[in-house]
Design an enzyme around this catalytic site. Structure first.
Site, PDB file in Angstrom:
ATOM      1  N   ASP B 211       0.848  -1.436   0.101  1.00 50.07           N
ATOM      2  CA  ASP B 211       0.039  -0.060  -0.170  1.00 50.07           C
ATOM      3  C   ASP B 211       0.940   1.474  -0.182  1.00 50.07           C
ATOM      4  O   ASP B 211       1.932   1.326   0.447  1.00 50.07           O
ATOM      5  CB  ASP B 211      -1.027  -0.035   1.150  1.00 50.07           C
ATOM      6  CG  ASP B 211      -2.252  -0.759   0.918  1.00 50.07           C
ATOM      7  OD1 ASP B 211      -2.891  -1.247   1.959  1.00 50.07           O
ATOM      8  OD2 ASP B 211      -2.654  -1.007  -0.267  1.00 50.07           O
ATOM      9  N   HIS B 241      -2.038  -3.675   7.214  1.00 51.25           N
ATOM     10  CA  HIS B 241      -2.253  -3.337   5.799  1.00 51.25           C
ATOM     11  C   HIS B 241      -2.229  -4.588   5.007  1.00 51.25           C
ATOM     12  O   HIS B 241      -2.515  -4.669   3.719  1.00 51.25           O
ATOM     13  CB  HIS B 241      -1.383  -2.218   5.138  1.00 51.25           C
ATOM     14  CG  HIS B 241      -1.552  -1.026   5.098  1.00 51.25           C
ATOM     15  ND1 HIS B 241      -2.184  -0.188   4.331  1.00 51.25           N
ATOM     16  CD2 HIS B 241      -1.397  -0.100   6.339  1.00 51.25           C
ATOM     17  CE1 HIS B 241      -2.251   1.017   4.789  1.00 51.25           C
ATOM     18  NE2 HIS B 241      -2.030   1.125   6.044  1.00 51.25           N
TER      19      HIS B 241
END
Lengths: 166, 670
Positions: B211, B241
């Site tokens: 990300d 994430h």
């Protein structure tokens, strides 16, 4: 008249609080004592290191850890700003200061002279401070500081972005 | 202040006078320099503060979106709504357990024209080197090898316990790295400085590999490759994430769909599994606990070690629990933005709160605590919490998940499990690392220049057999000449202010009405105080507004702020045609969220959704708001939304529809 003074104090306190909070890492209304000098200067004051130390003597520092709480800092700093202590120095005076270091009056100072004066005299720079200044100030090819240009570079920058101007 | 050539004692010689002058001059210059540096430091700090506030505010927004997601997915007309997201009628599905390497080889051809690495399993160091070399040259690994790699990784991860136990035997130093967030340069720099992973050079990577950065896929490939080659020496912990819903929002999903146009669905599907099989924590010599976020006062390592970690594909939605679910979800879900002080609303559709004491009880019922919910909270805590210097354990209102844990919580956990140190990541640190809780907690963050070129260093930890940590810092620099401090701060500051101005634009109408409330005489000017108060209350960002004012708005000589000047000179991307100012602002604010929803509905990623699909979504959304709408109104609406009358709705038309929704939302919740 009274009302005006109150409003002024309130405004000053808000400014101080805002600046303090920028340095307050964990949002718990306290900062490391070593940041106080930075905060005082960020508020527009121009103290010498010795003057910062004297100021700190008036403020309670929490041990261990060396933290200063906003509630102790606020009254002391408010008075400093109300009394207009540690006012900034006009540009031309700084220029004269550089001129005083320029022994031959040729309009520039060599790197060695600069280092000598600023790391040995007055309130000496740390190595890091000296290196940082040299990185911006020196002409990289000649290792010389043309102090008129340098001064202008920095001053123009600051007046553009100085937060509490006006 | 006067001239420095001031009065001297009359008995001084010329030489003395001169040296006194020189000293005074030096003092003046030093004073002035420190003054300048202090203000530079302040600008640097508030710039970082701007980045962080906006980032955390975005994370809070993300939770708002996930309420809607949960609702949508639960009530979708298709039964297996979950897996349907990544389906389309033609492409093959969720990759099956039994899909062996050979199957991928058979089904996916690699053309002769492909010059990238061709992996052969089991992987060797040569394969790893080929990958590193290829990625340095910005090549892509072919989809077949990606799928094979992921499939093998899943197979290997499945065998691992939830908590990995390591030891520093034979004077091996273990290297611990923090968040990388798709910054390939940082990973390559770490390998360059510290050597590649091997039996003599073990590594622990503490989550958030993906990300934000643009090489999340490449980082995963490298880490997984080394994992397969050295399964006992390369260790991975799951980060917050490593979660497919986070990836939808923060860029990884997009990266994969762009890089692998034909196979992204399969890859993402397999990744969802792989992420859920990542271990949750690592313990070294039974003394050093390494996990991504932090701990809470209810963290139970034995419980964590025993649960089935792969059941939780995403932490953004609480698990489907037992009986009460059906009734609860029908209640109207709050759709207003959660304020900073009520962050426990993140359980969708339910009116319960997750208190720091751990268990949730559906309000008004006497059911025993739900085990699935306990598992979810335990993992949420270790992946999302942040340390703070105050004692206690409070809900993490910035993030909306996990807690803030104080030194007392750390001390208690250490005592209970006989630990000496906690290494965690999850939080940006300007120096790449930070030590807190009296030396007991270390934060390690390995993505340098995270917000902007020059914003921060990255770091990693070297742990020797005495378990004394040594920190190594670094910073990737794209500029051939290192920027000096002033230039760095300038870059960071402009970038931060740009983000802030975008946010200001996105909230334009609200801001104008807030300003107007202070401007009783209609002069267009208000005091700095009032301006600051309005900015803070509308944008919900705790920032030094008075300090920032000069960058954001103009002031007249009387010291009043001309508040409309906040909105001058703002150029926002591509204006949508036929958009009105209010619409443009709404679109700006919701654009990211709506893009995600659109991409989910647009199953074949063609950039268009059918009228039927749109109509289904619309029905869902309005029932979510508790609004009764006749079927034929929806049909009329749908037809009117299709501006160009081509029988399909593209993203722009989709955004327009949600402008209407925004107004309905406001009506419904007022």
């Amino acid at each position: 008249m009274f009302l005006f003074a109150d409003v002024l104090v309130a405004e000053i306190e808000k400014k101080i609080t805002e600046t303090f909070e920028v340095f307050d890492r964990e949002s718990n209304k306290s900062v490391d004592v070593r940041e106080i000098g930075c905060i005082v200067r960020a508020l527009g004051c121009f103290p010498a290191e010795a003057e910062v130390q004297k100021l700190l003597e008036q403020i309670e520092v929490e041990e261990p850890g060396g933290f200063v709480h906003l509630e102790h800092f606020l009254p002391v700093m408010t008075k400093v700003l109300l009394d207009k202590r540690f006012q900034p120095i006009p540009e031309d005076v700084i220029l004269h200061a550089f001129e005083a270091l320029d022994e031959n009056k040729c309009g520039y100072i060599t790197k060695d002279d600069l280092v000598k004066h600023l790391t040995q005299g007055g309130e000496p720079f740390t190595q890091e401070e000296m290196e940082d200044m040299l990185a911006v100030a020196l002409d990289p090819e000649t290792d010389i500081l043309h102090y008129r240009d340098y001064r202008i570079k920095l001053v123009v920058d600051e007046t553009k972005t100085f937060p509490f101007n006006g | 202040m006067g001239s420095i050539l001031g009065t001297m004692g009359c008995s001084s010689s010329v030489a003395d006078r001169k040296s006194e002058n020189v000293i005074r001059a030096a003092i003046l210059i030093q004073k002035w320099y420190r003054f300048t540096m202090a203000r530079l430091e302040m600008r640097r700090r508030y710039s970082l503060s701007i980045f962080q506030s906006i980032e955390y505010a975005d994370e809070q927004d993300q939770l708002q979106l996930s309420n809607f997601f949960t609702f949508m997915l639960d009530h979708c007309t298709h039964p297996e709504a979950d897996s349907q997201i990544f389906t389309s009628p033609s492409a093959p599905q969720v990759v099956d357990e039994d899909f062996s390497l050979k199957e991928f080889e058979k089904k996916i051809a690699v053309p002769d024209s492909y010059y990238g690495p061709r992996l052969s399993f089991p992987l060797t160091v040569e394969d790893a080197n080929a990958l590193l070399h290829a990625f340095r040259n910005e090549q892509l690994l072919h989809a077949r090898y990606v799928l094979q790699l992921l499939s093998e990784t899943r197979r290997v991860l499945k065998e691992m316990p939830n908590i990995t136990h390591l030891s520093t035997s034979y004077s091996k130093e273990i290297t611990v790295c923090g968040d990388l967030h798709g910054n390939l340069d940082d990973l390559l720099l770490i390998f360059y400085k510290n050597g590649l992973p091997s039996e003599q050079n073990p590594y622990v990577f503490n989550g958030d590999f993906v990300d934000r950065g643009k090489n999340s896929m490449e980082i995963l490939i490298i880490l997984f490759a080394f994992l397969l080659i050295y399964p006992n020496d390369l260790h991975l912990n799951r980060g917050n994430h490593e979660d497919y819903i986070m990836n939808l929002r923060y860029g990884f999903t997009k990266e994969v769909s762009k890089k692998y146009k034909d196979h992204w669905k399969q890859i993402l599907s397999l990744l969802r599994d792989v992420f859920s099989w990542l271990p949750l924590a690592t313990i070294i010599d039974s003394k050093v606990l390494i996990l991504h976020g932090g701990i809470s006062d209810t963290t139970d390592l034995d419980f964590l070690n025993a649960l089935e970690r792969n059941k939780l594909k995403s932490l953004m939605r609480p698990p489907k629990s037992g009986t009460n679910r059906q009734d609860q979800v029908k209640k109207k879900t709050p759709v207003t933005k959660p304020s900073k002080h009520t962050a426990s609303q993140h359980v969708a559709g339910k009116t319960q709160h997750i208190s720091s004491s751990g268990f949730t009880e559906p309000s008004g019922s006497n059911l025993p605590p739900d085990p699935a919910l306990k598992e979810w909270k335990q993992i949420l805590d270790i992946l999302w919490s942040d340390p703070r210097s105050q004692n206690g354990c409070t809900p993490n209102k910035c993030r909306g998940g996990g807690c803030y844990f104080g030194p007392d919580v750390t001390a208690k956990l250490f005592e209970r499990y006989n630990l000496k140190m906690l290494i965690r990541s999850h939080e940006f640190k300007p120096e790449g690392y930070e030590i807190s809780h009296d030396g007991k907690v270390i934060t390690i963050f390995s993505a340098s220049n995270y917000y902007e070129e020059g914003s921060n260093r990255g770091a990693y930890i070297k742990l020797n057999p005495e378990l004394t940590p040594r920190f190594v810092q670094y910073q990737v620099s794209k500029l051939t000449r290192r920027q000096n401090l002033r230039e760095r701060v300038g870059t960071i500051e402009s970038s931060a202010l740009k983000s802030l101005r975008e946010k200001i634009y996105a909230h334009r109408s609200e801001l104008i009405s807030a300003f107007a409330q202070y401007d009783t005489n209609g002069t267009g000017r208000i005091s700095v105080n009032d301006w600051a108060a309005a900015m803070e209350s509308v944008l919900q960002l705790e920032l030094p507004w008075r300090m920032l004012r000069s960058q954001l708005a103009q002031m007249n000589p009387d010291g009043e702020v001309d508040f409309m000047s906040c909105f001058y000179d703002l150029k926002m991307g591509q204006p949508i045609k036929e958009a009105q100012p209010a619409l443009a602002e709404t679109l700006c604010r919701y654009r990211k969220d709506l893009e995600i929803i659109f991409n989910i509905i647009d199953k074949d990623h063609s950039g268009l959704i059918s009228l039927e699909e749109f109509s289904q979504t619309w029905r869902l959304f309005t029932s979510h708001l508790g609004i009764d709408i006749q079927d034929d109104s929806i049909d009329k609406l749908v037809l009117s939304i299709d501006y160009n009358k081509d029988g399909h709705i593209d993203f722009n038309e989709f955004l327009e529809a949600f402008h209407v929704v925004h107004r309905l939302e406001k009506k419904a919740t007022s």
